[in-house]
Design a protein around this motif. Structure first.
Motif, PDB file in Angstrom:
ATOM      1  N   SER A  21       0.974  -1.239  -0.032  1.00 25.12           N
ATOM      2  CA  SER A  21      -0.051  -0.101  -0.006  1.00 25.12           C
ATOM      3  C   SER A  21       0.877   1.242  -0.047  1.00 25.12           C
ATOM      4  CB  SER A  21      -0.905   0.016   1.090  1.00 25.12           C
ATOM      5  OG  SER A  21      -0.186  -0.081   2.467  1.00 25.12           O
ATOM      6  N   THR A  22       2.252   1.039   0.196  1.00 26.57           N
ATOM      7  CA  THR A  22       3.167   2.198   0.280  1.00 26.57           C
ATOM      8  C   THR A  22       3.444   2.684  -1.102  1.00 26.57           C
ATOM      9  OG1 THR A  22       5.055   0.830   0.774  1.00 26.57           O
ATOM     10  CG2 THR A  22       3.975   2.031   2.580  1.00 26.57           C
ATOM     11  N   SER A  23       3.073   1.720  -2.114  1.00 28.15           N
ATOM     12  CA  SER A  23       3.643   2.171  -3.508  1.00 28.15           C
ATOM     13  C   SER A  23       2.724   3.041  -4.132  1.00 28.15           C
ATOM     14  CB  SER A  23       3.281   0.835  -4.453  1.00 28.15           C
ATOM     15  OG  SER A  23       3.628   1.080  -5.613  1.00 28.15           O
ATOM     16  N   ASP A  24       3.357   3.673  -4.960  1.00 26.28           N
ATOM     17  CA  ASP A  24       2.535   4.897  -5.777  1.00 26.28           C
ATOM     18  C   ASP A  24       1.474   4.348  -6.603  1.00 26.28           C
ATOM     19  OD1 ASP A  24       4.268   6.862  -4.638  1.00 26.28           O
ATOM     20  OD2 ASP A  24       5.667   6.851  -6.229  1.00 26.28           O
ATOM     21  N   LEU A  25       1.804   3.055  -6.834  1.00 23.34           N
ATOM     22  CA  LEU A  25       0.672   2.278  -7.894  1.00 23.34           C
ATOM     23  C   LEU A  25      -0.583   1.798  -6.987  1.00 23.34           C
ATOM     24  CD1 LEU A  25       3.033   0.722 -10.120  1.00 23.34           C
ATOM     25  CD2 LEU A  25       1.650   3.137 -10.786  1.00 23.34           C
ATOM     26  N   PRO A  26      -1.759   1.492  -7.631  1.00 24.46           N
ATOM     27  CA  PRO A  26      -2.733   0.463  -6.676  1.00 24.46           C
ATOM     28  C   PRO A  26      -2.131  -0.723  -6.360  1.00 24.46           C
ATOM     29  CG  PRO A  26      -3.603   1.611  -8.719  1.00 24.46           C
ATOM     30  CD  PRO A  26      -2.212   1.998  -8.784  1.00 24.46           C
ATOM     31  N   THR A  27      -2.647  -1.124  -5.292  1.00 23.87           N
ATOM     32  CA  THR A  27      -2.170  -2.463  -4.929  1.00 23.87           C
ATOM     33  C   THR A  27      -2.408  -3.613  -5.693  1.00 23.87           C
ATOM     34  OG1 THR A  27      -4.133  -2.812  -3.378  1.00 23.87           O
ATOM     35  CG2 THR A  27      -2.160  -1.707  -2.291  1.00 23.87           C
ATOM     36  N   ILE A  28      -3.664  -3.504  -6.341  1.00 25.39           N
ATOM     37  CA  ILE A  28      -4.141  -4.593  -7.086  1.00 25.39           C
ATOM     38  C   ILE A  28      -4.341  -4.235  -8.592  1.00 25.39           C
ATOM     39  CG2 ILE A  28      -5.879  -6.396  -7.562  1.00 25.39           C
ATOM     40  CD1 ILE A  28      -4.215  -6.978  -5.071  1.00 25.39           C
ATOM     41  N   MET A  29      -3.598  -4.631  -9.682  1.00 25.66           N
ATOM     42  CA  MET A  29      -3.923  -4.346 -11.029  1.00 25.66           C
ATOM     43  C   MET A  29      -4.151  -5.646 -11.741  1.00 25.66           C
ATOM     44  SD  MET A  29      -1.196  -1.058 -12.043  1.00 25.66           S
ATOM     45  CE  MET A  29       0.156  -1.905 -11.383  1.00 25.66           C
ATOM     46  N   LEU A  30      -5.324  -5.751 -12.586  1.00 28.57           N
ATOM     47  CA  LEU A  30      -5.391  -6.943 -13.235  1.00 28.57           C
ATOM     48  C   LEU A  30      -5.940  -6.501 -14.573  1.00 28.57           C
ATOM     49  CD1 LEU A  30      -5.837 -10.053 -13.664  1.00 28.57           C
ATOM     50  CD2 LEU A  30      -8.457  -9.693 -12.594  1.00 28.57           C
ATOM     51  N   GLY A  31      -5.390  -7.349 -15.649  1.00 31.45           N
ATOM     52  CA  GLY A  31      -5.931  -6.795 -17.074  1.00 31.45           C
ATOM     53  C   GLY A  31      -5.213  -7.779 -18.099  1.00 31.45           C
ATOM     54  N   LYS A  32      -5.621  -7.676 -19.283  1.00 29.07           N
ATOM     55  CA  LYS A  32      -5.408  -8.535 -20.474  1.00 29.07           C
ATOM     56  C   LYS A  32      -3.918  -8.022 -20.925  1.00 29.07           C
ATOM     57  CE  LYS A  32      -6.939 -11.283 -23.826  1.00 29.07           C
ATOM     58  NZ  LYS A  32      -5.501 -11.777 -24.354  1.00 29.07           N
ATOM     59  N   VAL A  33      -3.207  -8.978 -21.315  1.00 32.79           N
ATOM     60  CA  VAL A  33      -1.899  -8.926 -21.837  1.00 32.79           C
ATOM     61  C   VAL A  33      -1.906  -8.163 -23.272  1.00 32.79           C
ATOM     62  CG1 VAL A  33       0.390  -9.779 -22.872  1.00 32.79           C
ATOM     63  CG2 VAL A  33      -0.519 -10.413 -20.379  1.00 32.79           C
ATOM     64  N   ASN A  34      -1.011  -7.355 -23.486  1.00 31.81           N
ATOM     65  CA  ASN A  34      -1.028  -6.551 -24.784  1.00 31.81           C
ATOM     66  C   ASN A  34      -2.038  -5.472 -24.832  1.00 31.81           C
ATOM     67  OD1 ASN A  34       1.419  -8.068 -25.484  1.00 31.81           O
ATOM     68  ND2 ASN A  34       0.110  -9.466 -26.633  1.00 31.81           N
ATOM     69  N   ASP A  35      -2.797  -5.113 -23.938  1.00 39.03           N
ATOM     70  CA  ASP A  35      -3.545  -3.893 -23.819  1.00 39.03           C
ATOM     71  C   ASP A  35      -2.900  -2.598 -23.632  1.00 39.03           C
ATOM     72  OD1 ASP A  35      -5.512  -2.170 -23.828  1.00 39.03           O
ATOM     73  OD2 ASP A  35      -6.407  -3.083 -21.926  1.00 39.03           O
ATOM     74  N   ASP A  36      -2.426  -1.861 -24.607  1.00 42.16           N
ATOM     75  CA  ASP A  36      -1.511  -0.737 -24.462  1.00 42.16           C
ATOM     76  C   ASP A  36      -2.357   0.156 -23.790  1.00 42.16           C
ATOM     77  OD1 ASP A  36       0.773  -1.942 -25.562  1.00 42.16           O
ATOM     78  OD2 ASP A  36       0.119  -1.425 -27.922  1.00 42.16           O
ATOM     79  N   LEU A  37      -3.574   0.477 -24.041  1.00 37.87           N
ATOM     80  CA  LEU A  37      -4.386   1.569 -23.393  1.00 37.87           C
ATOM     81  C   LEU A  37      -4.989   1.154 -22.250  1.00 37.87           C
ATOM     82  CD1 LEU A  37      -6.096   2.983 -26.703  1.00 37.87           C
ATOM     83  CD2 LEU A  37      -4.120   4.034 -25.628  1.00 37.87           C
ATOM     84  N   LYS A  38      -4.588   0.027 -21.868  1.00 38.45           N
ATOM     85  CA  LYS A  38      -5.104  -0.595 -20.418  1.00 38.45           C
ATOM     86  C   LYS A  38      -6.534  -0.487 -20.318  1.00 38.45           C
ATOM     87  CE  LYS A  38      -0.878  -1.578 -19.393  1.00 38.45           C
ATOM     88  NZ  LYS A  38      -0.493  -1.303 -20.715  1.00 38.45           N
TER      89      LYS A  38
END
Length: 444
Positions: free
Chosen positions: A315-332
């Motif tokens: 949780s101390t990271s600048d990024l969200p603790t959980i990220m989930l997505g499809k590979v090769n999705d450049d625009l996320k």
């Protein structure tokens, strides 16, 4: 004057009443007003206190929302330039040309700040072949024969042929009437569509973006041109090839013109400063100029090796603790996020319909697709199994409680391989639930 005892009692009672009225008017009502004001002030203070407490309690949630929003903005603006700098673009296009082995020149149009150009696609129905009616009549006749079970060619068959021919003529006439009716409807729809398009164009003017059009003249081999197009397609920064014109110069070389469009989206981090840093003798800016961290590193390393990817961070990271997505999705656009210093429940549902595969997933902060009640979005597995890579990390302190409880529902004929890397060995962040016969968890 002698006053009787009865009169004395009545005078006492009258005196008490007068004193009571005087006390009520001069003391009691005044005190009551003060008390009511104090109660009102207390209620106002209590309301302010409750609001303040709710605000304080929501600070962590707001921080998580801001972190997730920042990650979404950074991810979706990832492929675009932070600003239009012709000097930097000249160097980049020149490197692309030289790297592909082409000779050429670049001509820029003025920078434009406008809504993105759109092209109206009109659909029209082609006229059928003149033989289609005969084929339809034949097919109807064959179907009628199969249904009725007629095997001879007697008089009843001839009457059926006459009836079917009349029906086909009537149906063709009705089709003509319907088509003319549809054309009228289309005309009315087109007129209303014009009105709606004009209103849309007004709305589009409100949302503008800076972009630059460039004309690139090239000369070289056809293989070199192919190399250039592949380099533009795989470039970290999005360059749109709007049109290309090719002429044969000699038997072994081609020449032509390529029209490019380059878009700039303002960034919310320090990427602009790094991008504009000018040092031709060294590598300037970030090593990956348009990576924000949310889509770089481990996630990008998984290209073409898995179907889905997830990260679990502190949780101390600048990024969200959980990220989930499809590979090769450049625009996320397929990514979902969550951020908390506690266990996060994440659900993934994989479904098969015939030879097609679909996916959907959700966290406490979002779902993909947005309509989670449907079957999900279609995807093509890259291998015989469905692969999910989960990137974790060691816990930083004893108060580091962020982790993921991943529930996988596999309704396909494929095995789901969950590859977990970098997880804390003493206190793992990643927990996977699901049918063990269709899910395989591999710790790396």
């Amino acid at each position: 004057m002698k006053i009787s005892n009865r009169e004395k009692v009545m005078l006492y009672i009258l005196g008490i009443i007068v004193l009571g009225l005087a006390y009520y008017q001069l003391v009691y009502s005044y005190e009551i007003n003060i008390i009511q004001q104090k109660v009102k002030q207390q209620n106002e203070i209590q309301q302010k206190y409750t609001t303040a407490i709710n605000t304080i309690n929501s600070i962590e949630s707001k921080k998580s929302d801001v972190k997730i929003l920042k990650a979404k903005i950074s991810d979706e603006s990832l492929p675009f330039y932070p600003t239009i700098s012709e000097e930097h673009i000249i160097l980049e296009l020149d490197n692309l040309l030289k790297g592909s082995g082409l000779d050429g020149g670049i001509k820029f149009n003025p920078i434009i700040s406008d809504s993105v150009e759109t092209e109206d696609k009109k659909s029209s129905t082609l006229a059928e072949s003149s033989l289609q009616g005969i084929v339809d009549e034949y097919n109807n006749e064959v179907n009628d024969k199969q249904k009725s079970g007629i095997e001879n060619k007697g008089e009843s068959e001839k009457s059926n042929e006459n009836t079917s021919s009349v029906d086909s003529k009537n149906s063709s006439n009705s089709d003509k009437i319907k088509s003319s009716g549809n054309s009228n409807t289309n005309n009315s729809n087109s007129s209303s569509g014009n009105n709606s398009s004009s209103s849309k164009s007004k709305d589009q003017k409100k949302n503008t973006v800076q972009y630059l059009k460039a004309e690139v003249n090239f000369n070289g081999s056809y293989d070199s041109l192919n190399t250039l197009l592949k380099a533009i397609g795989s470039n970290e920064k999005k360059i749109v090839v709007n049109s290309i014109k090719i002429d044969q110069d000699t038997l072994s070389s081609v020449k032509g013109t390529m029209n490019l469009e380059i878009y700039a989206v303002p960034k919310i981090d320090d990427e602009l400063e790094g991008y504009l840093k000018w040092n031709l003798n060294n590598t300037y800016g970030k090593s990956v100029p348009f990576s924000t961290g949310a889509a770089s590193g481990n996630i990008e390393a998984n290209k073409d090796t898995s179907d889905f990817v997830a990260t679990v961070k502190s949780s101390t990271s600048d990024l969200p603790t959980i990220m989930l997505g499809k590979v090769n999705d450049d625009l996320k656009t397929t990514y979902v996020y969550a951020d908390s210093n506690s266990m996060e429940n994440v659900e993934i549902i994989l479904t098969q319909d015939g030879d097609k595969y679909y996916y959907k997933y959700k966290t406490s902060k979002g779902t993909f697709p947005i309509n989670y009640d449907g079957i999900g979005a279609e995807f093509v597995p890259i291998s015989q199994n469905i692969i999910l890579d989960v990137k974790s990390e060691n816990r930083i302190t004893s108060n580091d409680k962020s982790e993921i409880k991943l529930k996988i529902i596999n309704k396909t004929d494929k095995l789901v391989n969950v590859n977990v890397t970098g997880d804390d060995t003493a206190d793992p962040r990643v927990k996977v639930e699901g049918d063990g016969s269709s899910i395989s968890v591999n710790q790396k």
